[in-house]
Design a protein around this motif. Structure first.
Motif, mmCIF file in Angstrom:
data_model
loop_
_atom_site.group_PDB
_atom_site.id
_atom_site.type_symbol
_atom_site.label_atom_id
_atom_site.label_comp_id
_atom_site.label_asym_id
_atom_site.label_seq_id
_atom_site.Cartn_x
_atom_site.Cartn_y
_atom_site.Cartn_z
ATOM 1 N N GLY A 91 11.098 -0.153 4.291
ATOM 2 C CA GLY A 91 10.188 -0.467 3.201
ATOM 3 C C GLY A 91 10.891 -1.121 2.018
ATOM 4 N N MET A 138 5.387 -3.437 4.922
ATOM 5 C CA MET A 138 5.194 -2.011 5.022
ATOM 6 C C MET A 138 3.996 -1.543 4.209
ATOM 7 S SD MET A 138 6.989 -1.073 7.341
ATOM 8 C CE MET A 138 6.612 0.652 7.316
ATOM 9 N N ILE A 139 3.629 -2.307 3.195
ATOM 10 C CA ILE A 139 2.393 -1.966 2.477
ATOM 11 C C ILE A 139 1.216 -2.172 3.411
ATOM 12 C CG2 ILE A 139 0.827 -2.759 0.646
ATOM 13 C CD1 ILE A 139 3.363 -3.149 -1.060
ATOM 14 N N THR A 187 1.137 0.607 5.758
ATOM 15 C CA THR A 187 0.640 1.834 5.134
ATOM 16 C C THR A 187 -0.883 1.818 5.054
ATOM 17 O OG1 THR A 187 2.648 1.856 3.822
ATOM 18 C CG2 THR A 187 0.883 3.337 3.142
ATOM 19 N N LEU A 233 -3.045 4.568 6.937
ATOM 20 C CA LEU A 233 -3.942 5.455 6.202
ATOM 21 C C LEU A 233 -5.368 5.309 6.712
ATOM 22 C CD1 LEU A 233 -2.552 5.159 2.560
ATOM 23 C CD2 LEU A 233 -2.322 7.062 4.178
ATOM 24 N N ILE A 266 2.419 9.556 8.947
ATOM 25 C CA ILE A 266 3.057 9.756 7.638
ATOM 26 C C ILE A 266 4.573 9.716 7.716
ATOM 27 C CG2 ILE A 266 3.341 11.394 5.725
ATOM 28 C CD1 ILE A 266 0.741 9.721 5.728
ATOM 29 N N ILE A 317 6.019 6.218 7.431
ATOM 30 C CA ILE A 317 5.835 5.641 6.090
ATOM 31 C C ILE A 317 6.822 6.267 5.115
ATOM 32 C CG2 ILE A 317 4.206 5.368 4.182
ATOM 33 C CD1 ILE A 317 1.971 5.458 6.294
ATOM 34 N N TYR A 318 6.940 7.557 5.237
ATOM 35 C CA TYR A 318 7.889 8.273 4.375
ATOM 36 C C TYR A 318 9.296 7.729 4.588
ATOM 37 C CZ TYR A 318 10.776 12.030 2.612
ATOM 38 O OH TYR A 318 11.736 12.742 1.955
#
Lengths: 502, 121, 497, 490
Positions: D371, D378-379, D382, D386, D431, D434-435
């Motif tokens: 990211g 990566m946005i 995300t 989500l 998650i 993404i984390y």
């Protein structure tokens, strides 16, 4: 009485008289024999055709020699069957005669030319006579004429093996003669006549009458054995392979093509003309007996043929099998079956005649007799080999060759009996034709689809025209009469019906 | 009971049968080609006799009208004899042919023994 | 209405005479020979086309040689919709095959003979199709055996001879069995005419089963049905590829044609229904499908695989016909048509591979698609049609057969409908890896076809293949139209609707 | 109101023509094939869009080409649902085409002509499926899709790719065979295959037969819809190039299966009949199992694309569940999810592809800190993730909302629980990546990597944006939800 009414005797006399003239003319000039024989057999052939026409238009012809009515005089009786046989005999002899011109010049020593043609004509005369005679003893005499001349013809090359074969043939043939002679004696004791028509009438009253009926049976047995030897019906065929393979090929063609058929003719005459069909079919099952024998002949003959390496010997064994087809048809004693048997006489004569003539041509050109050596001949002798193939296909019974038509009729006949044995017979017919395919296809494969052993052999080197013409005519006949089977059937069908009385 | 009268009364036929069988036996069993053929001749002869004896009538005379006999004269049936003349001619020609063949065979093979001939073939 | 015309005879004689002339011409010029044989095939095709309007108007064309009659059985011809339909397709396929042969055969020996016997086989097949009665039919049927035998053994190698021997003798034997059946029919009803449906109506008893069995043996042998297929996988691959195409595409169809005639003309639907044999016949067809596919999967030789695939496709045809429903029969006919196109195309492709790259092993075909794109595209289309992918014509036939199975309504028939579906999977299993190999893998290290330059086969070979491929697609899309115009009337005529 | 128009066939033919043009010109001029692709995709999409207003007002377009089987022609009949799927496919094709150009050029892939050719053919058949007016036409294109997607699966030509291709074919062809059989049975029963608004099977055949037929159809289409246990081809097929995975294996191919199931339920059987037969509960249970187990499988994956594949398996069954629950809300939620899932999943796959192009990494464990280096990518990721979880305001929430509502409406709150559980599982596997991407430092060669080119980035951001829009303003016209409601008439 016009000349046409004398046709029955004319067809017999033409070859017989030629047989007398030939040696005389041959003594003057050997080259004249062949044209003479060709001309005379041509006349015999034409006369046979005319005879057949008058039989077809006027029905059965009875001809009384010298005008004496039977039972005192000698009668010639020409029915459909007789006329049919005359055509077959004179036709095939004519082909053999044309063929002989070139063939004999190489195969036989010059000095034997005249005897050869003389014997050929004698034999033809005998066969013609046996076909048209209405008298049992005459039949015997004609049979001896043809037999003795054929013994001599088998040996005429003078080769070691041929002589022995001829002797073997002679011994068995003589036994056959003796047996028929005894049979004739019995019938004469019983009835006091030798005229077939009379015999038939008088014997009819004796069926089932005490001792006489036993005598009848014995006579019948003697006839059956005697003529079966002449017809080479299994298991009395042992002389045939030797004799037919050792004779000059033109003679083999006549022997296999028609001579054994004359034996079959005699069997038919005895079974259906002298004895009544209902007697031999129903009272005592002679016909079913010979049918069984014929069925075995078909199978065993074919099996033997498969194991042969010599081409002519193979053809000879094939004749054993095919005489089985003919006799089977006769023995079935049904409309279709007997028609088929009689038709097969003609079809087999053409096909086997053609095959033997081809075998002769192969020997003439290459000296080869062994089946495995024939590789590459398809290119070397294309027309001869094509004829061979067609005739072989006819033997197998492949449509549209003539052999198929006879197979069709024989098959119908076997089924027409409506018994379980009929199913066995048709099994034998079908299996027989399959086995036939096995050994003929081997030859055809060798001819066409195999690397020749010696490359340099494969130059175009066709049989001389004089030999090729009869071969091609016969091969053509195999096809034409397969496509137009009406022609032989127009005689064969009424012949069978008349014989069976239906 | 066996009818001996019947059997004996037909002695000529018995002779014929015996001769026929002798001939057949010789043809089948003998190895020598000439003997085989002699067997055939014996067989033929038996048949000739058979014909002649069946034509014969006891007390009959030869059927020639010159005798001047009336209706009571019994003639022998001439036909079997006539027939047999023909048969004899046939047999002779067969014999002649057979003998000439035998000569040739002997010239070629040097033997007439059928077993040996089979080997030599 | 019956119209007497000698057109069927001309259609039959044209290749016969043309073949003979070509044979002679071949001794002088090879091109002339091939041209003549192509022209002969075209003439035959045109003559058959010329019959189309007459037939479509509901007439039949007849021609008889009464002189050839034995008893009541003349060698006679009658052209109805079904024979015409097949005749059209077959003679067209023949033109393609003749064109294809021109270049393909140039490296083989005995070309004149090959050309002659190809023509003779065509002639005999057309004779079989147009025969008016079972007798004439059998005559031509047997001739086909012999003429095609020569094609099978063309290579003259020991293997070819052995394969030919098996073909010929089994063919003869089964032909004889069939012959026996024909005799039985003739004795039962005194006629062999194929014109009216169900000539055996009115015959009772076990003899019917004997007749059915014996007749079918002959027909199914030629068709290559399990368990009479034993010759097919050796005979078809060993022949030169144009001949393989013809054997698998056409001669096998002849057997199918005869089979359908036996079922629908000799017996008739009603009789077969009362005989309660349909299920068994369907079972047999199913077995053939499965066996053929299973064996095809195991093969490495491309042409052998194609031959086994034929066994399975013939199973389809038989199954469709044996369902005894209009739709089933229609499916069988479409399958005949489809398989004729597709299998010919596949064998042409196999031939092209042999011609160009000298490979016949599936494992050697890695990457060949990049070098021979046209060939392999045609192969792909034909293979997809074999699998039954819509909208190719193979799909239409499968569709009708499944419908027929459902229409028949028996549990067994439904079961076999499923079988059909699953068998297309098996088809995929043996066809797809080839396509994958050809297009998606690189050339193997052994480099079986390193020498092959990336240009495709000569034009005269490519064009027939492409035409077949286009046919597969076009007739697939238009299958309803063709079936309404051609197949439906045929089926109705056969079923007596 | 039905309008006889050439437009449906145009929408199908344009990509086909494009495919042919690519095949003919592709090898000679490499740029040309990309041009054809872009042009055709835009053109195709415009044709589809041009049908929007009429469809949206409740009308239909019909067109008939030729009879394939008497009574059943190769025909098109465009309703809202078909429109919906067609638009999805053709619109995403434009996006994917752009992405493909960047992706294929960047990786210097081989056999690009074949790739573009097959891609166009796939789209053509997907549109064909969408616009099909009867079961047979649907099936025809369904099989063409199978066949034309197959070279794409094997594009890499590695042994893994070859195996995946074979597996794919084995599964889909078996499915196709079952569909064909079911179709044949339908035809025998009714004599027609044309879709009807309320089904046409009612009143034909026994209950037993209809039940069997239904199972056959579900099994047949279920293969492509990747219902567990028929799903295993899908993860294997992930060896294909990423645009393929993205568009075909997340949208077109799998949705074709879903589409088929929905068509069978609504237009062949008719909702009432399916309900009467009592087939819905079993279907819902199967869907639930797939939802749960797909997610569980996804948890275990390290390979990003495989994880996404399992996620697809799971998400697709949302749609089936929606159809099975058969309440207006659940149906519109399910149908809308076809598009929602499509946009979100394609975003995710695009991201995976961009990462692959830029870093060569395929596994999640190697992507720590990515990211920092590829923030825009990566946005996008995300947002997609989500949405998958069902977090508002992304469109995934909308479908999940309606599905949950529908479950309650239908009186089966248990399925709401299933949705909840699935959400939890989705969170569990989305998650952590993404984390890791944002909150860990990049290591190794990741340090050097940069953001992808705009060819790649553009599509990612566009799709992410659309996902957001669909989620934020679902009530404006022409959103998937509205189209779904139009189709369902609610």
């Amino acid at each position: 009485m016009t000349w046409a009414s004398h046709l029955p005797i004319i067809v017999v006399l033409i070859p017989l008289l030629t047989a007398y003239i030939t040696p005389m003319l041959g003594w003057m000039d050997k080259r004249i024999c062949n044209p003479l024989v060709i001309v005379s057999t041509s006349f015999a052939f034409i006369a046979s055709l005319l005879l057949a026409r008058s039989v077809l238009t006027r029905g059965v012809i009875s001809y009384h020699m010298g005008g004496f009515a039977p039972p005192f005089g000698i009668a010639l009786v020409v029915d459909y069957f007789g006329a049919y046989m005359c055509i077959v005999i004179s036709f095939l002899t004519l082909m053999a005669a044309i063929y002989s011109r070139e063939y004999i010049a190489k195969e036989l020593h010059e000095s034997k030319t005249a005897p050869y043609y003389t014997l050929l004509m004698l034999m033809t005369g005998g066969m013609m006579g046996a076909s048209v005679t209405g008298d049992l003893f005459n039949m015997f005499v004609f049979f001896e004429i043809l037999s003795i001349s054929s013994y001599a013809l088998v040996a005429i090359t003078g080769k070691k093996v041929a002589i022995l074969a001829s002797y073997k043939y002679l011994l068995l043939g003589a036994i056959g003669t003796s047996f028929t002679l005894v049979g004739i004696a019995y019938l004469y004791i019983l009835t006091g006549t030798l005229n077939m028509a009379d015999l038939s009438v008088r014997l009819a009253s004796l069926y089932g009458v005490g001792r006489s009926s036993w005598t009848l049976l014995v006579a019948l047995a003697f006839f059956m054995v005697g003529y079966s030897i002449k017809a080479a019906l299994f298991p009395l065929h042992t002389w045939l392979p030797d004799a037919h393979s050792m004779a000059p090929s033109s003679i083999s063609a006549v022997l296999s093509g028609i001579l054994i058929k004359v034996g079959a003719l005699a069997l038919i005459r005895v079974l259906f003309n002298i004895f009544q069909p209902e007697f031999v079919v129903e009272t005592i099952p002679v016909t079913s007996m010979i049918s069984w024998m014929a069925a075995v002949a078909i199978i065993v003959g074919s099996l033997f043929a498969i194991s042969q390496v010599d081409l002519k010997r193979m053809l000879a064994y094939s004749s054993v099998a095919h005489i089985g087809f003919i006799i089977l048809g006769v023995g079935l004693a049904t409309g279709y079956g007997t028609t088929g048997g009689i038709l097969h006489i003609f079809n087999h004569a053409m096909a086997k005649g053609c095959l033997f003539l081809c075998a002769g041509a192969i020997i003439y050109k290459t000296g080869l007799r062994n089946i495995d050596d024939l590789a590459g001949l398809g290119n070397k002798m294309p027309f001869t080999m094509a004829a061979f193939t067609i005739a072989a296909l006819s033997m197998i019974g492949i449509p549209p060759t003539a052999g198929f038509i006879s197979k069709f009729y024989l098959g119908l006949g076997a089924l027409e009996t409506g018994t379980w044995s009929g199913w066995v017979f048709i099994g034998a017919i079908l299996l027989g034709s399959l086995l036939t395919a096995i050994f003929y296809m081997r030859v055809i494969n060798n001819i066409y689809f195999k690397e020749p052993l010696h490359r340099e052999d494969v130059q175009r080197d066709e049989t001389p025209l004089g030999m090729l013409i009869p071969i091609l005519i016969l091969a053509g006949g195999c096809v034409i009469f397969g496509i137009f089977p009406r022609i032989p059937l127009s005689l064969a069908e009424p012949a069978a019906k008349l014989l069976l009385g239906i | 009971m066996v009818n001996f009268g019947f059997l004996l009364g037909h002695y000529n036929y018995w002779a014929v049968v015996v001769l026929f069988l002798i001939g057949l036996y010789a043809m089948i069993v003998k190895k020598n080609l000439i003997k085989k053929f002699m067997g055939l001749n014996i067989m033929d002869t038996s048949i000739f006799l058979f014909y002649i004896s069946m034509g014969d009538v006891e007390g009959g005379v030869s059927p020639i009208i010159a005798h001047g006999g009336g209706s009571d004269v019994i003639y022998v049936n001439p036909l079997p004899s006539v027939l047999i003349l023909t048969a004899i001619v046939v047999a002779i020609s067969t014999t002649a042919l057979a003998l000439s063949l035998i000569i040739k065979i002997y010239e070629e093979y040097g033997t007439l023994d059928s077993d040996r001939l089979v080997e030599l073939m | 209405m019956i119209i007497i015309s000698c057109l069927p005879v001309i259609a039959l004689l044209s290749p016969l005479i043309g073949g003979i002339i070509a044979y002679q011409a071949g001794k002088i010029s090879e091109t002339a020979r091939d041209l003549i044989s192509i022209v002969a095939a075209i003439v035959s095709f045109i003559v058959i086309v010329a019959m189309v309007p007459t037939i479509l108007n509901g007439n039949t064309i007849e021609y008889s040689f009464y002189y050839t009659a034995i008893s009541t059985l003349p060698i006679a011809f009658r052209v109805g919709p079904f024979p015409l339909f097949l005749g059209l397709v077959i003679s067209f396929a023949w033109i393609l095959s003749a064109v294809y042969s021109h270049r393909y055969m140039e490296r083989l020996h005995s070309r004149n003979r090959f050309c002659l016997f190809m023509s003779l086989t065509l002639s005999a097949v057309i004779g079989t199709l147009f025969a008016k009665n079972m007798f004439a039919l059998f005559i031509f049927f047997e001739i086909t055996l012999f003429t095609s035998y020569v094609l099978v053994i063309h290579e003259e190698t020991p293997e070819a001879m052995a394969a030919g021997k098996k073909y010929l003798f089994l063919g003869l034997a089964t032909g004889l069995v069939m012959f026996f059946g024909i005799l039985l029919v003739y004795l039962q009803v005194g006629t062999l005419d194929l014109g009216k449906r169900g000539i055996l109506d009115g015959v009772h008893g076990n003899i019917l089963y004997v007749i059915l069995f014996t007749l079918l043996v002959g027909a199914l042998f030629k068709a290559g049905m399990f368990p009479l297929h034993v010759w097919l996988h050796s005979a078809h691959p060993i022949a030169p590829s144009p001949a393989s195409a013809v054997l698998s595409g056409v001669v096998v169809k002849e057997g199918c044609y005869v089979m359908i005639r036996i079922l629908y003309d000799i017996f008739g639907v009603n009789l077969l229904k009362t005989m309660l044999v349909s299920n068994w016949l369907v079972l047999l067809g199913g077995l053939s499908i499965f066996f053929g596919s299973a064996m095809a999967i195991r093969q490495h030789d491309l042409k052998t695989m194609l031959a086994y695939s034929t066994v399975s496709k013939v199973g389809y045809i038989f199954l469709g016909a044996a369902l005894l429903t209009p739709t089933g029969l229609q499916g069988a006919m479409v399958q005949i048509f489809h398989h004729l196109l597709a299998k010919s195309a596949l064998f042409f492709c196999a031939g092209a591979l042999i011609y160009k790259a000298g490979i016949r092993d599936i494992d050697q075909m890695a990457g060949i698609g990049k070098k021979m794109p046209i060939t392999m595209m045609v192969f792909t289309i034909a293979a997809l049609s074999m699998i039954g992918v819509p909208p190719l014509v193979g799909f239409a036939s499968k569709w009708y057969i499944v419908l027929g199975a459902l229409e028949a309504g028996r549990p067994l028939a439904i079961g076999f409908g499923l079988v059909l579906m699953l068998s297309s999977l098996m088809n995929a299993i043996y066809f797809i890896p080839i396509i994958i190999n050809a297009f998606f893998t690189g050339e193997s290290e052994h480099g079986e076809h390193k020498e092959v330059r990336p240009d495709d086969v000569p034009l005269s070979m490519a064009v027939p293949m492409v035409i077949l491929a286009i046919g597969i697609i076009v007739f697939g899309v238009l299958s309803a139209t063709t079936s309404v115009v051609v197949i439906k009337p045929t089926v109705n005529a056969m079923m007596g609707l | 109101m039905e309008i006889y128009s050439i437009r449906p066939i145009l929408a199908v033919v344009i990509p086909f023509i494009c495919a042919l043009l690519i095949a003919v010109t592709g090898e000679k001029n490499r740029d040309l094939r990309e041009f054809w692709t872009l042009a055709a995709s835009v053109l195709g999409c415009m044709v589809v869009i041009s049908m929007f207003p009429h469809i949206y007002s409740g009308g239909k377009y019909i067109f008939t080409v030729a009879q394939i089987v008497p009574g059943v022609e190769l025909g098109f009949r465009v309703d809202a649902f078909g429109m919906f799927f067609a638009f999805l496919s053709s619109f995403l094709w434009i996006v994917t085409s752009v992405y493909s150009i960047g992706y294929m050029r960047a990786l210097k892939e081989h056999a690009q002509t074949r790739y573009y050719f097959c891609f166009a053919a796939c789209i053509a058949s997907a549109v064909g499926i969408a616009l099909a007016g009867n079961l047979l036409t649907l099936f025809v294109f369904y099989e063409i899709l199978t066949m034309s997607a197959f070279p794409l699966v094997m594009h890499e030509e590695t042994s893994a790719a070859l195996d995946a291709g074979k597996k794919y074919l084995a599964y889909t062809l078996s499915g196709g065979a079952l569909v064909l059989f079911g179709m044949a049975m339908t035809y025998t029963l009714t004599g027609t295959l044309t879709f009807a608004s309320h089904g046409f099977l009612a009143g034909h055949g026994s209950e037993q037969l209809l039940k069997m037929l239904f199972v056959i159809f579900i099994l047949g289409f279920g293969v492509k819809a990747a219902i567990i246990p028929l799903h295993s081809w899908l993860p294997s097929a992930m060896v294909a190039p990423t645009p393929v995975s993205a568009l075909l294996h997340a949208v077109a191919v799998v949705n074709a299966g879903i589409f088929g199931i929905v068509r069978v339920v609504t237009n062949v059987y008719g909702i009432e009949l399916v309900a009467d037969l009592g087939l819905l509960l079993p279907l819902a249970i199967v869907a639930s199992i797939t939802i749960i187990f797909g997610s569980i499988f996804a948890l275990a994956q390290d390979n990003l694309k495989r994880m996404l594949a399992y996620s697809t398996v799971s998400q697709l069954s949302y749609i089936i569940l929606g159809a099975a629950l058969l309440s207006p809300s659940s149906l519109s939620g399910g149908v809308a999810h076809i598009a929602h899932q499509g946009f979100m999943k394609i975003t995710l796959f695009f991201c995976a592809g961009a990462i692959l192009v830029q870093t060569g990494k395929k596994n999640l464990s190697e992507m720590h800190g990515i990211g920092h280096r590829m923030p825009l990518t990566m946005i996008g990721f995300t947002i997609g993730a989500l949405g998958m979880i069902g977090a508002p305001p992304i469109c995934g929430f909308i479908s999940k909302w309606y599905l949950g509502l529908g479950a309650l409406e239908a009186g089966h709150p248990i399925f709401t629980a299933v949705l909840m559980a699935s959400t939890l599982l989705n969170t569990a596997y989305f998650i952590p990546p993404i984390y890791n991407a944002f909150f860990k430092e990049p290591e190794g060669d990741l340090i050097e990597s940069r953001e992808a080119s705009w060819w790649l980035l553009g599509p990612i951001l566009l799709c992410a944006l659309i996902s957001l829009i669909f989620g934020m303003v679902p009530m404006i016209p022409y959103t998937p939800l509205q189209l779904a409601r139009t189709f369902l008439g609610v």
